[in-house]
Enzyme design. Structure first.
Site, short mmCIF file in Angstrom:
data_model
loop_
_atom_site.label_atom_id
_atom_site.label_comp_id
_atom_site.label_asym_id
_atom_site.label_seq_id
_atom_site.Cartn_x
_atom_site.Cartn_y
_atom_site.Cartn_z
N GLU A 101 0.78 -1.16 -0.03
CA GLU A 101 -0.01 0.07 -0.12
C GLU A 101 0.86 1.25 0.04
O GLU A 101 1.91 1.12 0.70
CB GLU A 101 -0.85 -0.03 1.33
N ASP A 103 0.10 5.26 0.84
CA ASP A 103 -1.13 6.27 1.28
C ASP A 103 -0.61 7.58 1.13
O ASP A 103 0.28 8.08 1.52
CB ASP A 103 -1.10 6.10 2.66
N GLU A 105 -2.79 10.58 3.37
CA GLU A 105 -3.67 10.71 4.33
C GLU A 105 -3.77 12.34 4.84
O GLU A 105 -2.78 12.51 5.53
CB GLU A 105 -3.59 9.73 5.43
N ASN A 120 2.47 7.12 3.98
CA ASN A 120 3.11 5.92 4.47
C ASN A 120 3.17 4.66 3.36
O ASN A 120 2.48 5.02 2.51
CB ASN A 120 1.91 5.24 5.44
#
Ligand SMILES: *[C@@H]1O[C@H](CO)[C@@H](O)[C@H](O)[C@H]1NC(C)=O
Ligand SMILES: *[C@@H]1O[C@H](CO)[C@@H](O)[C@H](O)[C@H]1NC(C)=O
Length: 286
Positions: A101, A103, A105, A120
């Protein structure tokens, strides 16, 4: 000249390819949850997702991808948004237990306090690679470009033209090196992060300020889909070409400036977090 030292990214504008004009949402994306909180506007070229006490919402790409230059134009909710997390990310199956993943955010805040952008990276279900920065603009005031370049050479996260995160692919050359390798889907969502997002979880969502609305545009996808006949590492795919294998000197200068001026947390310098103070190997190669 002082301003060009502070904002070296003014030089970067020509380095990234222009994003294609206004493809519609339905071509490449579909809602994934919270159907009540999702509205198409402008002939389907913009989607707005909302969150209230009863529901958040999210959407994702129909296909999964093995390399690409991913992008989205996003305007996050404004005003009092403490506890509200708006996310744009690439992820393989999140329920697999060993997912990859990447990210973005956006951590909401009380009125007038700056929004934090956290990024991340997870590899094989293993994250703990947070970086956080205060942005140099208000991401709720207008749309900005958020992009992820992911190819066999590097993973670079961009805010507008500015690289804010770099992870080189040293897999096979450096022992225990982790770099995302699984096919991933693009996803976006808004959810209640009251437990951690604002002041470490001390400032919660105020549902009296709901609904919170985030808007997304730019639904073209420049990436190697799982339906593609071309191998995702092929140099014939433009995002794998030589100029996308390393940062240019200007990009590097802009990235260093972000790290020095805007980044307020970096797992790579948080030695206490890791056994014997050994930060993960990618920290030595960015
Ligand atoms: C491509 O990925 C999507 C999303 O993960 C999946 O639904 C679809 O079945 C895949 N198609 C092929 C041809 O693998
Ligand atoms: C990372 O590099 C290794 C070694 O060159 C390669 O096998 C792998 O495919 C690369 N990862 C990605 C996601 O392209």
């Amino acid at each position: 000249m002082a301003s060009s030292v502070q904002q070296p990214w003014l030089l970067l504008i020509v380095l990234l390819p222009a994003v294609a004009a206004n493809p519609i949402f339905d071509e490449n994306y579909a809602p994934t949850w919270g159907a009540d909180g999702y509205h198409l506007v402008d002939q389907g070229t913009e989607v707005r997702i909302t969150m209230d006490r009863n529901s958040g919402a999210g959407f994702g790409s129909k296909l999964s991808y093995g390399s690409g230059f991913f992008h989205m134009r996003i305007k996050i909710p404004g005003g009092y948004t403490a506890g509200v997390v708006t996310a744009y990310y690439l992820s393989s199956d999140p329920d697999s237990g060993n997912h990859d993943e990447v990210d973005f955010e956006f951590l909401g805040n009380v009125d007038g306090k700056p929004i934090t952008l956290q990024t991340n990276v997870f590899v094989n279900g293993h994250g703990d690679r947070e970086q956080r920065l205060g942005l140099w603009f208000d991401p709720a005031a207008d749309f900005h470009d958020y992009r992820i370049l992911w190819n066999p050479y590097q993973l670079v996260v961009f805010v507008d033209e500015v690289p804010i995160r770099v992870m080189r692919n040293m897999t096979g050359r450096v022992p225990e090196y982790e770099f995302p390798a699984k096919r991933m889907r693009l996803r976006a969502s808004m959810w209640d992060g009251s437990g951690w997002a604002t002041d470490g979880g001390r400032t919660k969502i105020d549902w009296n300020r709901a609904p919170f609305t985030a808007a997304f545009r730019g639904f073209g996808v420049d990436a190697c889909a799982n339906t593609s006949a071309t191998p995702c590492g092929s140099p014939d795919l433009w995002w794998n070409a030589r100029r996308y294998r390393r940062l240019s000197a200007q990009q590097r200068a802009a990235y260093e400036n972000v790290k020095n001026t805007y980044m307020n947390y970096d797992y790579c310098t948080d030695k206490d977090r890791f056994a014997n103070g050994n930060v993960p190997p990618e920290c030595s190669y960015d």
